[in-house]
Motif scaffolding. Structure first.
Motif, PDB file in Angstrom:
ATOM      1  N   SER A  96      20.450 146.893  52.670  1.00  0.00           N
ATOM      2  CA  SER A  96      20.132 147.327  51.307  1.00  0.00           C
ATOM      3  C   SER A  96      21.378 147.914  50.671  1.00  0.00           C
ATOM      4  CB  SER A  96      19.020 148.380  51.335  1.00  0.00           C
ATOM      5  OG  SER A  96      17.822 147.821  51.817  1.00  0.00           O
ATOM      6  N   VAL A  97      21.735 147.419  49.503  1.00  0.00           N
ATOM      7  CA  VAL A  97      22.914 147.900  48.790  1.00  0.00           C
ATOM      8  C   VAL A  97      22.578 148.059  47.314  1.00  0.00           C
ATOM      9  CG1 VAL A  97      24.552 146.841  50.407  1.00  0.00           C
ATOM     10  CG2 VAL A  97      23.798 145.572  48.384  1.00  0.00           C
ATOM     11  N   PRO A  98      23.326 148.881  46.578  1.00  0.00           N
ATOM     12  CA  PRO A  98      23.127 148.966  45.131  1.00  0.00           C
ATOM     13  C   PRO A  98      23.775 147.772  44.443  1.00  0.00           C
ATOM     14  CG  PRO A  98      24.885 150.419  45.801  1.00  0.00           C
ATOM     15  CD  PRO A  98      24.321 149.843  47.058  1.00  0.00           C
ATOM     16  N   ALA A  99      23.371 147.542  43.213  1.00  0.00           N
ATOM     17  CA  ALA A  99      23.990 146.481  42.421  1.00  0.00           C
ATOM     18  C   ALA A  99      25.501 146.699  42.364  1.00  0.00           C
ATOM     19  CB  ALA A  99      23.403 146.466  41.022  1.00  0.00           C
ATOM     20  N   GLY A 100      26.244 145.604  42.494  1.00  0.00           N
ATOM     21  CA  GLY A 100      27.692 145.694  42.539  1.00  0.00           C
ATOM     22  C   GLY A 100      28.256 145.815  43.938  1.00  0.00           C
ATOM     23  N   GLY A 101      27.384 146.040  44.904  1.00  0.00           N
ATOM     24  CA  GLY A 101      27.827 146.194  46.286  1.00  0.00           C
ATOM     25  C   GLY A 101      28.069 144.874  46.981  1.00  0.00           C
ATOM     26  N   SER A 102      28.369 144.956  48.281  1.00  0.00           N
ATOM     27  CA  SER A 102      28.711 143.777  49.069  1.00  0.00           C
ATOM     28  C   SER A 102      27.965 143.770  50.387  1.00  0.00           C
ATOM     29  CB  SER A 102      30.219 143.759  49.372  1.00  0.00           C
ATOM     30  OG  SER A 102      30.982 143.680  48.195  1.00  0.00           O
ATOM     31  N   LEU A 103      27.738 142.568  50.885  1.00  0.00           N
ATOM     32  CA  LEU A 103      27.213 142.362  52.224  1.00  0.00           C
ATOM     33  C   LEU A 103      27.970 141.196  52.854  1.00  0.00           C
ATOM     34  CD1 LEU A 103      23.335 142.588  51.682  1.00  0.00           C
ATOM     35  CD2 LEU A 103      24.736 144.213  52.946  1.00  0.00           C
ATOM     36  N   ARG A 104      28.132 141.247  54.146  1.00  0.00           N
ATOM     37  CA  ARG A 104      28.735 140.127  54.868  1.00  0.00           C
ATOM     38  C   ARG A 104      27.741 139.637  55.911  1.00  0.00           C
ATOM     39  NH1 ARG A 104      33.352 139.411  59.314  1.00  0.00           N
ATOM     40  NH2 ARG A 104      34.317 137.472  58.568  1.00  0.00           N
ATOM     41  N   GLU A 118      18.428 120.332  60.454  1.00  0.00           N
ATOM     42  CA  GLU A 118      17.722 120.195  61.731  1.00  0.00           C
ATOM     43  C   GLU A 118      17.371 121.525  62.375  1.00  0.00           C
ATOM     44  OE1 GLU A 118      21.062 116.980  62.298  1.00  0.00           O
ATOM     45  OE2 GLU A 118      20.045 117.349  64.184  1.00  0.00           O
ATOM     46  N   TYR A 119      18.278 122.475  62.291  1.00  0.00           N
ATOM     47  CA  TYR A 119      18.078 123.749  62.979  1.00  0.00           C
ATOM     48  C   TYR A 119      18.132 124.878  61.970  1.00  0.00           C
ATOM     49  CZ  TYR A 119      19.605 120.746  66.840  1.00  0.00           C
ATOM     50  OH  TYR A 119      19.744 119.718  67.739  1.00  0.00           O
ATOM     51  N   TRP A 120      17.251 125.840  62.127  1.00  0.00           N
ATOM     52  CA  TRP A 120      17.154 126.985  61.221  1.00  0.00           C
ATOM     53  C   TRP A 120      17.115 128.285  62.011  1.00  0.00           C
ATOM     54  CZ3 TRP A 120      16.908 126.837  55.858  1.00  0.00           C
ATOM     55  CH2 TRP A 120      16.806 125.566  55.287  1.00  0.00           C
ATOM     56  N   GLY A 121      17.716 129.334  61.421  1.00  0.00           N
ATOM     57  CA  GLY A 121      17.567 130.664  61.967  1.00  0.00           C
ATOM     58  C   GLY A 121      16.343 131.341  61.375  1.00  0.00           C
ATOM     59  N   GLN A 122      16.110 132.567  61.812  1.00  0.00           N
ATOM     60  CA  GLN A 122      14.941 133.327  61.346  1.00  0.00           C
ATOM     61  C   GLN A 122      15.221 134.101  60.067  1.00  0.00           C
ATOM     62  OE1 GLN A 122      11.764 133.231  62.821  1.00  0.00           O
ATOM     63  NE2 GLN A 122      12.775 131.491  63.787  1.00  0.00           N
ATOM     64  N   GLY A 123      16.471 134.312  59.760  1.00  0.00           N
ATOM     65  CA  GLY A 123      16.824 134.971  58.509  1.00  0.00           C
ATOM     66  C   GLY A 123      17.176 136.438  58.653  1.00  0.00           C
ATOM     67  N   THR A 124      17.884 136.932  57.653  1.00  0.00           N
ATOM     68  CA  THR A 124      18.228 138.352  57.549  1.00  0.00           C
ATOM     69  C   THR A 124      17.994 138.768  56.104  1.00  0.00           C
ATOM     70  OG1 THR A 124      19.940 140.013  57.998  1.00  0.00           O
ATOM     71  CG2 THR A 124      20.692 137.898  57.119  1.00  0.00           C
ATOM     72  N   GLN A 125      17.380 139.931  55.913  1.00  0.00           N
ATOM     73  CA  GLN A 125      16.976 140.366  54.569  1.00  0.00           C
ATOM     74  C   GLN A 125      18.128 141.056  53.853  1.00  0.00           C
ATOM     75  OE1 GLN A 125      14.024 139.879  52.936  1.00  0.00           O
ATOM     76  NE2 GLN A 125      14.877 140.928  51.149  1.00  0.00           N
ATOM     77  N   GLY A 126      18.350 140.640  52.636  1.00  0.00           N
ATOM     78  CA  GLY A 126      19.311 141.314  51.773  1.00  0.00           C
ATOM     79  C   GLY A 126      18.584 141.855  50.555  1.00  0.00           C
ATOM     80  N   THR A 127      18.728 143.146  50.294  1.00  0.00           N
ATOM     81  CA  THR A 127      18.035 143.787  49.179  1.00  0.00           C
ATOM     82  C   THR A 127      19.055 144.495  48.300  1.00  0.00           C
ATOM     83  OG1 THR A 127      16.055 144.112  50.536  1.00  0.00           O
ATOM     84  CG2 THR A 127      16.245 145.427  48.529  1.00  0.00           C
ATOM     85  N   VAL A 128      19.027 144.193  47.011  1.00  0.00           N
ATOM     86  CA  VAL A 128      19.960 144.780  46.051  1.00  0.00           C
ATOM     87  C   VAL A 128      19.154 145.577  45.032  1.00  0.00           C
ATOM     88  CG1 VAL A 128      21.828 144.338  44.446  1.00  0.00           C
ATOM     89  CG2 VAL A 128      21.445 142.777  46.370  1.00  0.00           C
ATOM     90  N   SER A 129      19.455 146.849  44.932  1.00  0.00           N
ATOM     91  CA  SER A 129      18.731 147.726  44.017  1.00  0.00           C
ATOM     92  C   SER A 129      19.501 147.905  42.720  1.00  0.00           C
ATOM     93  CB  SER A 129      18.478 149.078  44.674  1.00  0.00           C
ATOM     94  OG  SER A 129      19.696 149.667  45.055  1.00  0.00           O
ATOM     95  N   SER A 130      18.772 148.094  41.637  1.00  0.00           N
ATOM     96  CA  SER A 130      19.421 148.242  40.320  1.00  0.00           C
ATOM     97  C   SER A 130      19.780 149.690  40.051  1.00  0.00           C
ATOM     98  CB  SER A 130      18.478 147.731  39.240  1.00  0.00           C
ATOM     99  OG  SER A 130      17.250 148.403  39.297  1.00  0.00           O
TER     100      SER A 130
END
Length: 123
Positions: A11-19, A111-123
């Motif tokens: 979870s990051v604020p708007a304008g933030g970054s995730l890798r 063909e192959y998929w992962g389960q995913g990782t959640q990214g949340t950006v707050s205003s």
């Protein structure tokens, strides 16, 4: 056993970054293009970015162009998605997928998929 494991969401604020990272195992990674996709609640899964099997040719959806950067390390083997200048509209479950082609393909072909990782950006 084939595995794609995503990590790096948060979870990051708007304008933030995730890798984000997508760690692969169980298949010949060098033969596969890797895509990043996202799915928000109530919306269809959409392609965000992908990278060719040799890492030379990236693709970006218009909505993320100039803000996201995809890269891959075929020795790890891992694909990364650096997401900068994040917006609330980027909030989604982010998934990586592999297709045995040189370059990006339509979603049903992967063909192959992962389960995913959640990214949340707050205003």
């Amino acid at each position: 056993e084939v595995q794609l494991v995503e990590s790096g969401g948060g979870s990051v604020p708007a304008g933030g970054s995730l890798r984000l990272s997508c760690a692969a195992s169980g298949f010949t990674f060098d033969d596969y293009a890797i895509g990043w996709f996202r799915q928000a609640p109530g919306k269809e899964r959409e392609g965000v970015s992908c990278i060719s099997s040799d890492g030379r040719t990236p693709y970006y959806a218009d909505s993320v162009k100039g803000r996201f950067t995809i890269s891959r390390d075929n020795d790890s083997p891992t694909v990364y998605l650096q997401m900068n200048s994040l917006k609330p509209g980027d909030t989604a479950l982010y998934l990586c997928a592999a297709v045995r082609h040189y370059y990006c393909s339509p979603i049903p072909v992967y063909e192959y998929w992962g389960q995913g990782t959640q990214g949340t950006v707050s205003s």
